[in-house]
Design a protein around this motif. Structure first.
Motif, PDB file in Angstrom:
ATOM      1  N   TYR A 131       0.789  -1.416   0.194  1.00  0.00           N
ATOM      2  CA  TYR A 131      -0.037   0.033   0.079  1.00  0.00           C
ATOM      3  C   TYR A 131       0.750   0.946   0.268  1.00  0.00           C
ATOM      4  O   TYR A 131       2.641   1.528   0.729  1.00  0.00           O
ATOM      5  CB  TYR A 131      -1.165   0.041   1.051  1.00  0.00           C
ATOM      6  CG  TYR A 131      -0.031  -0.309   2.654  1.00  0.00           C
ATOM      7  CD1 TYR A 131      -0.176   1.515   3.057  1.00  0.00           C
ATOM      8  CD2 TYR A 131       0.257  -1.054   3.111  1.00  0.00           C
ATOM      9  CE1 TYR A 131       0.486   1.479   4.341  1.00  0.00           C
ATOM     10  CE2 TYR A 131       0.851  -0.523   4.687  1.00  0.00           C
ATOM     11  CZ  TYR A 131       1.236   0.460   4.698  1.00  0.00           C
ATOM     12  OH  TYR A 131       1.662   0.973   6.268  1.00  0.00           O
ATOM     13  N   THR A 132       0.070   2.147  -0.098  1.00  0.00           N
ATOM     14  CA  THR A 132       0.709   3.608  -0.302  1.00  0.00           C
ATOM     15  C   THR A 132       0.542   5.258   0.171  1.00  0.00           C
ATOM     16  O   THR A 132      -0.732   4.771  -0.181  1.00  0.00           O
ATOM     17  CB  THR A 132       1.679   4.038  -2.253  1.00  0.00           C
ATOM     18  OG1 THR A 132       2.035   2.712  -2.363  1.00  0.00           O
ATOM     19  CG2 THR A 132       2.384   5.064  -2.260  1.00  0.00           C
ATOM     20  N   ILE A 133       0.851   5.515   0.661  1.00  0.00           N
ATOM     21  CA  ILE A 133      -0.287   6.809   1.423  1.00  0.00           C
ATOM     22  C   ILE A 133       0.186   8.117  -0.174  1.00  0.00           C
ATOM     23  O   ILE A 133       1.488   7.909  -0.002  1.00  0.00           O
ATOM     24  CB  ILE A 133       0.237   7.448   2.207  1.00  0.00           C
ATOM     25  CG1 ILE A 133       0.198   6.139   3.887  1.00  0.00           C
ATOM     26  CG2 ILE A 133      -0.143   8.786   2.944  1.00  0.00           C
ATOM     27  CD1 ILE A 133       0.647   6.365   4.735  1.00  0.00           C
ATOM     28  N   LEU A 134      -0.868   8.575  -0.306  1.00  0.00           N
ATOM     29  CA  LEU A 134      -0.788   8.683  -1.720  1.00  0.00           C
ATOM     30  C   LEU A 134      -1.213  10.738  -1.622  1.00  0.00           C
ATOM     31  O   LEU A 134      -2.149  11.247  -1.033  1.00  0.00           O
ATOM     32  CB  LEU A 134      -1.895   8.615  -2.571  1.00  0.00           C
ATOM     33  CG  LEU A 134      -1.759   7.037  -3.376  1.00  0.00           C
ATOM     34  CD1 LEU A 134      -3.518   7.065  -4.327  1.00  0.00           C
ATOM     35  CD2 LEU A 134      -0.278   7.560  -3.951  1.00  0.00           C
ATOM     36  N   PRO A 135      -0.605  11.978  -2.115  1.00  0.00           N
ATOM     37  CA  PRO A 135       0.078  13.149  -1.468  1.00  0.00           C
ATOM     38  C   PRO A 135      -1.118  13.436  -2.111  1.00  0.00           C
ATOM     39  O   PRO A 135      -1.552  14.349  -2.197  1.00  0.00           O
ATOM     40  CB  PRO A 135       1.106  13.400  -1.744  1.00  0.00           C
ATOM     41  CG  PRO A 135       2.114  12.344  -2.143  1.00  0.00           C
ATOM     42  CD  PRO A 135       1.359  10.841  -1.921  1.00  0.00           C
ATOM     43  N   ASP A 136      -0.704  12.958  -3.701  1.00  0.00           N
ATOM     44  CA  ASP A 136      -1.957  13.289  -4.843  1.00  0.00           C
ATOM     45  C   ASP A 136      -3.456  11.947  -5.538  1.00  0.00           C
ATOM     46  O   ASP A 136      -2.568  11.753  -6.094  1.00  0.00           O
ATOM     47  CB  ASP A 136      -1.280  14.259  -5.597  1.00  0.00           C
ATOM     48  CG  ASP A 136      -2.713  14.437  -6.637  1.00  0.00           C
ATOM     49  OD1 ASP A 136      -3.494  14.878  -6.320  1.00  0.00           O
ATOM     50  OD2 ASP A 136      -1.759  15.470  -7.778  1.00  0.00           O
ATOM     51  N   PRO A 137      -4.512  11.629  -5.212  1.00  0.00           N
ATOM     52  CA  PRO A 137      -4.261  10.142  -5.069  1.00  0.00           C
ATOM     53  C   PRO A 137      -5.319  10.828  -6.752  1.00  0.00           C
ATOM     54  O   PRO A 137      -6.034   9.782  -7.433  1.00  0.00           O
ATOM     55  CB  PRO A 137      -5.788  10.140  -3.552  1.00  0.00           C
ATOM     56  CG  PRO A 137      -6.449  12.294  -3.181  1.00  0.00           C
ATOM     57  CD  PRO A 137      -4.971  12.793  -3.685  1.00  0.00           C
ATOM     58  N   TRP A 138      -5.713  11.169  -7.067  1.00  0.00           N
ATOM     59  CA  TRP A 138      -5.813  11.424  -8.369  1.00  0.00           C
ATOM     60  C   TRP A 138      -5.177  11.404  -9.583  1.00  0.00           C
ATOM     61  O   TRP A 138      -5.357  11.010 -10.769  1.00  0.00           O
ATOM     62  CB  TRP A 138      -6.683  12.744  -8.662  1.00  0.00           C
ATOM     63  CG  TRP A 138      -7.347  13.574  -7.148  1.00  0.00           C
ATOM     64  CD1 TRP A 138      -7.575  14.095  -6.453  1.00  0.00           C
ATOM     65  CD2 TRP A 138      -8.626  12.498  -7.607  1.00  0.00           C
ATOM     66  NE1 TRP A 138      -8.637  14.203  -5.708  1.00  0.00           N
ATOM     67  CE2 TRP A 138      -9.323  13.050  -5.824  1.00  0.00           C
ATOM     68  CE3 TRP A 138      -8.871  11.316  -7.353  1.00  0.00           C
ATOM     69  CZ2 TRP A 138     -10.053  12.400  -4.945  1.00  0.00           C
ATOM     70  CZ3 TRP A 138     -10.049  10.979  -6.926  1.00  0.00           C
ATOM     71  CH2 TRP A 138     -10.507  11.529  -5.896  1.00  0.00           C
ATOM     72  N   ARG A 139      -3.378  11.449  -9.064  1.00  0.00           N
ATOM     73  CA  ARG A 139      -2.236  11.317  -9.923  1.00  0.00           C
ATOM     74  C   ARG A 139      -2.220  10.104 -10.768  1.00  0.00           C
ATOM     75  O   ARG A 139      -1.833   9.389 -11.324  1.00  0.00           O
ATOM     76  CB  ARG A 139      -1.560  11.986 -10.167  1.00  0.00           C
ATOM     77  CG  ARG A 139      -1.474  13.152  -8.914  1.00  0.00           C
ATOM     78  CD  ARG A 139       0.099  14.000  -9.634  1.00  0.00           C
ATOM     79  NE  ARG A 139       1.112  13.510  -9.824  1.00  0.00           N
ATOM     80  CZ  ARG A 139       2.631  13.760  -9.910  1.00  0.00           C
ATOM     81  NH1 ARG A 139       2.733  14.524  -9.377  1.00  0.00           N
ATOM     82  NH2 ARG A 139       2.982  14.137 -10.856  1.00  0.00           N
ATOM     83  N   VAL A 140      -2.735   9.072  -9.517  1.00  0.00           N
ATOM     84  CA  VAL A 140      -2.368   7.480 -10.199  1.00  0.00           C
ATOM     85  C   VAL A 140      -4.228   6.475 -10.114  1.00  0.00           C
ATOM     86  O   VAL A 140      -4.851   7.766  -9.488  1.00  0.00           O
ATOM     87  CB  VAL A 140      -1.728   6.731  -8.893  1.00  0.00           C
ATOM     88  CG1 VAL A 140      -0.612   7.393  -8.924  1.00  0.00           C
ATOM     89  CG2 VAL A 140      -2.646   7.347  -7.529  1.00  0.00           C
ATOM     90  N   GLU A 141      -4.344   5.586  -9.845  1.00  0.00           N
ATOM     91  CA  GLU A 141      -5.575   4.834 -10.316  1.00  0.00           C
ATOM     92  C   GLU A 141      -5.174   3.763  -9.343  1.00  0.00           C
ATOM     93  O   GLU A 141      -5.098   2.995  -9.854  1.00  0.00           O
ATOM     94  CB  GLU A 141      -5.913   4.566 -11.828  1.00  0.00           C
ATOM     95  CG  GLU A 141      -6.582   5.667 -11.921  1.00  0.00           C
ATOM     96  CD  GLU A 141      -7.767   5.369 -13.868  1.00  0.00           C
ATOM     97  OE1 GLU A 141      -7.298   4.430 -14.322  1.00  0.00           O
ATOM     98  OE2 GLU A 141      -7.604   5.925 -14.111  1.00  0.00           O
ATOM     99  N   PRO A 142      -5.405   3.297  -7.791  1.00  0.00           N
ATOM    100  CA  PRO A 142      -4.892   2.572  -6.902  1.00  0.00           C
ATOM    101  C   PRO A 142      -6.162   1.399  -6.991  1.00  0.00           C
ATOM    102  O   PRO A 142      -7.162   2.165  -7.817  1.00  0.00           O
ATOM    103  CB  PRO A 142      -4.632   3.533  -5.784  1.00  0.00           C
ATOM    104  CG  PRO A 142      -5.507   4.390  -5.850  1.00  0.00           C
ATOM    105  CD  PRO A 142      -5.807   5.318  -6.865  1.00  0.00           C
ATOM    106  N   ASP A 143      -5.914   0.591  -6.948  1.00  0.00           N
ATOM    107  CA  ASP A 143      -7.296  -0.792  -6.461  1.00  0.00           C
ATOM    108  C   ASP A 143      -8.099  -0.493  -5.968  1.00  0.00           C
ATOM    109  O   ASP A 143      -9.318  -0.596  -6.047  1.00  0.00           O
ATOM    110  CB  ASP A 143      -6.408  -1.668  -6.095  1.00  0.00           C
ATOM    111  CG  ASP A 143      -5.261  -2.718  -6.961  1.00  0.00           C
ATOM    112  OD1 ASP A 143      -5.585  -2.121  -8.959  1.00  0.00           O
ATOM    113  OD2 ASP A 143      -4.668  -3.575  -6.620  1.00  0.00           O
ATOM    114  N   VAL A 144      -7.350   0.021  -4.767  1.00  0.00           N
ATOM    115  CA  VAL A 144      -8.634   1.456  -3.740  1.00  0.00           C
ATOM    116  C   VAL A 144      -8.022   2.156  -2.764  1.00  0.00           C
ATOM    117  O   VAL A 144      -7.475   3.232  -2.661  1.00  0.00           O
ATOM    118  CB  VAL A 144      -8.453  -0.834  -1.937  1.00  0.00           C
ATOM    119  CG1 VAL A 144      -9.185   0.528  -1.153  1.00  0.00           C
ATOM    120  CG2 VAL A 144      -8.947  -1.757  -2.339  1.00  0.00           C
TER     121      VAL A 144
END
Length: 275
Positions: free
Chosen positions: A12-25
């Motif tokens: 898992y990764t804590i995303l500073p900008d969640p909209w720049r990637v498409e995570p599974d959850v």
């Protein structure tokens, strides 16, 4: 959460900008999502921590709330986000917390608390959950952080004061004190009256000697009369010491009367000797 569910750090990764990637959850921590936020979630579906119908029967949401008391199970109603949640969703919720430094002016925190609780409709235009967060009665014990002193003063402003809470106890206590004071006063008056009665006995004995002195037909032995009178005075002084009689007006009058009678005895004896 990752440690509790044994999710490895690399999974898992804590995303500073969640909209720049498409995570599974996505785990989205925040208030109600704005419409523009939903635009970035095309193709995703909301996940429910168990069936909402099973709330109260040991769902995963309740298990998490048991381990983390500052969160609670929350059912997101059907269609809050339109077709994005076509069915109710069992999720997790925390209280909305406005955090301040402890040294912030208490007057300012009092005014902020008053504004939040007394005019929530103005805030609800921007933050819809405020109407469910700001209850009429706020229990500070349910908060994860202590209340600021100014906020606590506002929350407790309608509670009865210490005197009001214990008014009945104070009333009973005052009644007992008054009763005790009245009883002690009555005992003091009785003791004073009893001591006065003791002095009255000696008054009568002195008056009997004086009557004997002024009665012309009675034989008079001045020495005997003086001895009787001095004996009475000595008895009074002994009683004064033994029973701690008050040196009050009655005792002063007794001594004055007895000394005056002694003077009359001495005057009659001198007149008889001169004759």
């Amino acid at each position: 959460l990752a440690a509790d569910f044994e999710v490895a750090d690399g999974d898992y990764t804590i995303l500073p900008d969640p909209w720049r990637v498409e995570p599974d959850v996505y785990f989205i921590l925040g208030g109600l999502l704005a419409p523009e936020s939903l635009d970035g979630l095309v193709g995703y579906a909301m996940y429910s921590f168990g069936s909402p119908d099973r709330l109260g029967y040991g769902t995963a949401a309740e298990g998490l709330a048991l381990k983390y008391p500052n969160i609670r199970p929350f059912i997101l109603p059907d269609s809050v986000y339109g077709s994005f949640n076509a069915a109710p969703i069992l999720t997790l919720a925390t209280r909305t917390v406005l955090v301040a430094r402890h040294d912030l002016n208490p007057n300012l925190t009092y005014l902020i608390a008053r504004q939040l609780f007394e005019q929530p409709h103005e805030i609800a235009d921007e933050y819809h959950l405020v109407m469910t967060e700001l209850h009429d009665r706020l229990d500070p014990n349910l908060l994860s952080l202590p209340l600021h002193s100014g906020s606590r003063f506002y929350v407790n402003k309608d509670q009865p004061s210490l005197l009001e809470r214990y008014a009945e106890v104070v009333g009973v206590g005052l009644a007992i004190v008054v009763a005790l004071a009245s009883g002690l006063a009555a005992v003091a008056r009785m003791r004073k009256a009893r001591k006065k009665d003791r002095i009255d006995v000696f008054y009568r004995r002195v008056l009997e000697i004086r009557h004997e002195l002024v009665e012309k037909n009675l034989p008079k032995d001045f020495s005997v009369l003086e001895d009787k009178l001095k004996t009475i005075q000595e008895e009074v002084l002994a009683l004064l010491i033994a029973e701690q009689l008050n040196v009050d007006e009655s005792l002063t009058l007794f001594l004055d009367l007895s000394n005056r009678v002694l003077g009359e005895i001495a005057a009659q004896r001198a007149a008889l000797d001169a004759a």
